[in-house]
Scaffold this active site. Structure first.
Site, PDB file in Angstrom:
ATOM      1  N   HIS A  44       0.838  -1.206   0.000  1.00  0.00           N
ATOM      2  CA  HIS A  44       0.000   0.000   0.000  1.00  0.00           C
ATOM      3  C   HIS A  44       0.877   1.261   0.000  1.00  0.00           C
ATOM      4  O   HIS A  44       0.601   2.225  -0.715  1.00  0.00           O
ATOM      5  CB  HIS A  44      -0.921   0.033   1.233  1.00  0.00           C
ATOM      6  CG  HIS A  44      -1.942  -1.067   1.295  1.00  0.00           C
ATOM      7  ND1 HIS A  44      -2.085  -1.884   2.383  1.00  0.00           N
ATOM      8  CD2 HIS A  44      -2.883  -1.472   0.395  1.00  0.00           C
ATOM      9  CE1 HIS A  44      -3.084  -2.742   2.164  1.00  0.00           C
ATOM     10  NE2 HIS A  44      -3.570  -2.517   0.966  1.00  0.00           N
ATOM     11  N   LYS A  99     -17.822  -7.365   5.830  1.00  0.00           N
ATOM     12  CA  LYS A  99     -16.483  -7.938   5.724  1.00  0.00           C
ATOM     13  C   LYS A  99     -15.860  -8.005   7.121  1.00  0.00           C
ATOM     14  O   LYS A  99     -15.741  -6.967   7.783  1.00  0.00           O
ATOM     15  CB  LYS A  99     -15.641  -7.045   4.797  1.00  0.00           C
ATOM     16  CG  LYS A  99     -14.489  -7.761   4.134  1.00  0.00           C
ATOM     17  CD  LYS A  99     -13.953  -6.913   2.991  1.00  0.00           C
ATOM     18  CE  LYS A  99     -12.592  -7.381   2.539  1.00  0.00           C
ATOM     19  NZ  LYS A  99     -12.066  -6.588   1.444  1.00  0.00           N
ATOM     20  N   ARG A 139      -1.508  -5.981  -8.460  1.00  0.00           N
ATOM     21  CA  ARG A 139      -0.408  -6.925  -8.222  1.00  0.00           C
ATOM     22  C   ARG A 139      -0.368  -7.880  -9.399  1.00  0.00           C
ATOM     23  O   ARG A 139      -0.040  -7.500 -10.491  1.00  0.00           O
ATOM     24  CB  ARG A 139      -0.638  -7.674  -6.903  1.00  0.00           C
ATOM     25  CG  ARG A 139      -0.346  -6.835  -5.701  1.00  0.00           C
ATOM     26  CD  ARG A 139      -0.976  -7.404  -4.467  1.00  0.00           C
ATOM     27  NE  ARG A 139      -2.434  -7.322  -4.579  1.00  0.00           N
ATOM     28  CZ  ARG A 139      -3.270  -7.479  -3.571  1.00  0.00           C
ATOM     29  NH1 ARG A 139      -2.802  -7.756  -2.383  1.00  0.00           N
ATOM     30  NH2 ARG A 139      -4.564  -7.372  -3.742  1.00  0.00           N
ATOM     31  N   SER A 162      -2.821  -7.983   2.630  1.00  0.00           N
ATOM     32  CA  SER A 162      -3.196  -7.938   4.042  1.00  0.00           C
ATOM     33  C   SER A 162      -3.609  -9.318   4.522  1.00  0.00           C
ATOM     34  O   SER A 162      -3.256  -9.733   5.633  1.00  0.00           O
ATOM     35  CB  SER A 162      -4.349  -6.954   4.261  1.00  0.00           C
ATOM     36  OG  SER A 162      -3.980  -5.672   3.832  1.00  0.00           O
TER      37      SER A 162
HETATM   38  P1  ADP Z   1      -9.576  -4.336  -0.782  1.00  0.00           P
HETATM   39  O1  ADP Z   1     -10.217  -4.864   0.451  1.00  0.00           O
HETATM   40  O2  ADP Z   1     -10.385  -3.389  -1.589  1.00  0.00           O
HETATM   41  O3  ADP Z   1      -8.899  -5.380  -1.632  1.00  0.00           O
HETATM   42  P2  ADP Z   1      -7.002  -3.614   0.232  1.00  0.00           P
HETATM   43  O4  ADP Z   1      -6.833  -2.885   1.494  1.00  0.00           O
HETATM   44  O5  ADP Z   1      -6.578  -5.031   0.219  1.00  0.00           O
HETATM   45  O6  ADP Z   1      -8.474  -3.400  -0.213  1.00  0.00           O
HETATM   46  O7  ADP Z   1      -6.231  -2.880  -0.925  1.00  0.00           O
HETATM   47  C1  ADP Z   1      -6.531  -1.592  -1.385  1.00  0.00           C
HETATM   48  C2  ADP Z   1      -5.889  -1.388  -2.721  1.00  0.00           C
HETATM   49  O8  ADP Z   1      -4.486  -1.597  -2.626  1.00  0.00           O
HETATM   50  C3  ADP Z   1      -6.359  -2.349  -3.826  1.00  0.00           C
HETATM   51  O9  ADP Z   1      -6.351  -1.640  -5.060  1.00  0.00           O
HETATM   52  C4  ADP Z   1      -5.310  -3.414  -3.846  1.00  0.00           C
HETATM   53  O10 ADP Z   1      -5.221  -4.022  -5.120  1.00  0.00           O
HETATM   54  C5  ADP Z   1      -4.084  -2.580  -3.543  1.00  0.00           C
HETATM   55  N1  ADP Z   1      -3.013  -3.388  -2.956  1.00  0.00           N
HETATM   56  C6  ADP Z   1      -3.066  -4.233  -1.921  1.00  0.00           C
HETATM   57  N2  ADP Z   1      -1.867  -4.825  -1.694  1.00  0.00           N
HETATM   58  C7  ADP Z   1      -1.025  -4.329  -2.631  1.00  0.00           C
HETATM   59  C8  ADP Z   1       0.337  -4.567  -2.975  1.00  0.00           C
HETATM   60  N3  ADP Z   1       1.095  -5.447  -2.324  1.00  0.00           N
HETATM   61  N4  ADP Z   1       0.842  -3.865  -3.991  1.00  0.00           N
HETATM   62  C9  ADP Z   1       0.069  -2.998  -4.669  1.00  0.00           C
HETATM   63  N5  ADP Z   1      -1.207  -2.753  -4.441  1.00  0.00           N
HETATM   64  C10 ADP Z   1      -1.763  -3.410  -3.434  1.00  0.00           C
END
Ligand code: ADP
Length: 166
Positions: free
Chosen positions: A18, A42, A92, A130
Site C-alpha cells: 500500500h 467484511k 499486483r 493484508s
Molecule cells: P480491498 O479490500 O479493496 O482489496 P485492500 O486494502 O486489500 O483493499 O487494498 C486496497 C488497494 O491496494 C487495492 O487496489 C489493492 O489491489 C491494492 N493493494 C493491496 N496490496 C497491494 C500490494 N502489495 N501492492 C500494490 N497494491 C496493493
C-alpha cells in the site's frame, strides 16, 4: 488546481505494498486521501480506529500530501465529496485484474467524471496482501519485511491477545 485522488481499501492492516502505491501516486497527484471503506459485511482483524492509527503512523513522512479518513457508501460519491479527480488502485498479479476491471467499469457507470487509475506495484510487493500477512502472523510467521514497523508490533499484540483468550 490541486490534483486529488482517493485511495480506497480495507487496509486491514496497511502493508508495504500500500505504501508503495501511495508513494508512486504522489508523483502524479498533489494529494491522496487514503480512505478506509467501512464494510459491515467484511470481517476485519483491526477496527477502523486501529487501522487509521497504523496508516497515519506509517505514512507520517508523506506529510500533508496524504490524508486519512473512513467512509461509508459508494466510492464514487465519496470521491465526489472529496473533490477527487481519480480513484487510485494498486495492481499486483493478474488475479487482481478481473475484479478491479469490473469495479472500475461499475464506478464509471455510476459517475463518468471520476477516472480509476491503476498503478503497478513494485516487484517486491507482488505477493504481499493484508490477508496473507494475517495468515502468516497468526501462526507466528515473520512478516517484518512486508509491513511498516507499527503494523508488525500491533499484529503481534493482537494475536497474543487472541491466543491468551482462547
Ligand atoms: P480491498 O479490500 O479493496 O482489496 P485492500 O486494502 O486489500 O483493499 O487494498 C486496497 C488497494 O491496494 C487495492 O487496489 C489493492 O489491489 C491494492 N493493494 C493491496 N496490496 C497491494 C500490494 N502489495 N501492492 C500494490 N497494491 C496493493
Amino acid at each position: 488546481m490541486e490534483k486529488i485522488a482517493i485511495y480506497p481499501g480495507s487496509f486491514d492492516p496497511v502493508t508495504n505494498g500500500h505504501l508503495d502505491i501511495v508513494e508512486r501516486g504522489l508523483k502524479i497527484f498533489d494529494k491522496i486521501v487514503v480512505a478506509i471503506m467501512c464494510n459491515p459485511t467484511k470481517e476485519s482483524l483491526f477496527n477502523i480506529d486501529e487501522r487509521l492509527e497504523m496508516l497515519k503512523t506509517s505514512m507520517h513522512a508523506f506529510n500533508t500530501h496524504v490524508e486519512f479518513e473512513a467512509f461509508n457508501g459508494l466510492t464514487v460519491d465519496y470521491a465526489d465529496e472529496r473533490k477527487a479527480h481519480a480513484i487510485l488502485r494498486g495492481l499486483r498479479a493478474v488475479s487482481d485484474f478481473e475484479y478491479e476491471f469490473q469495479m472500475a467499469l461499475m464506478n464509471r457507470r455510476l459517475n463518468r467524471e471520476i477516472q480509476t487509475l491503476f498503478l503497478m506495484t513494485g516487484l517486491r510487493w507482488i505477493f504481499t496482501s493484508s490477508s496473507i500477512i494475517k495468515e502468516a502472523a497468526r501462526f507466528g510467521g515473520d512478516i517484518e519485511d512486508m509491513v511498516p514497523q507499527i503494523v508488525n508490533e500491533k499484529i503481534k499484540e493482537k494475536f497474543a491477545g487472541i491466543q491468551s483468550r482462547q
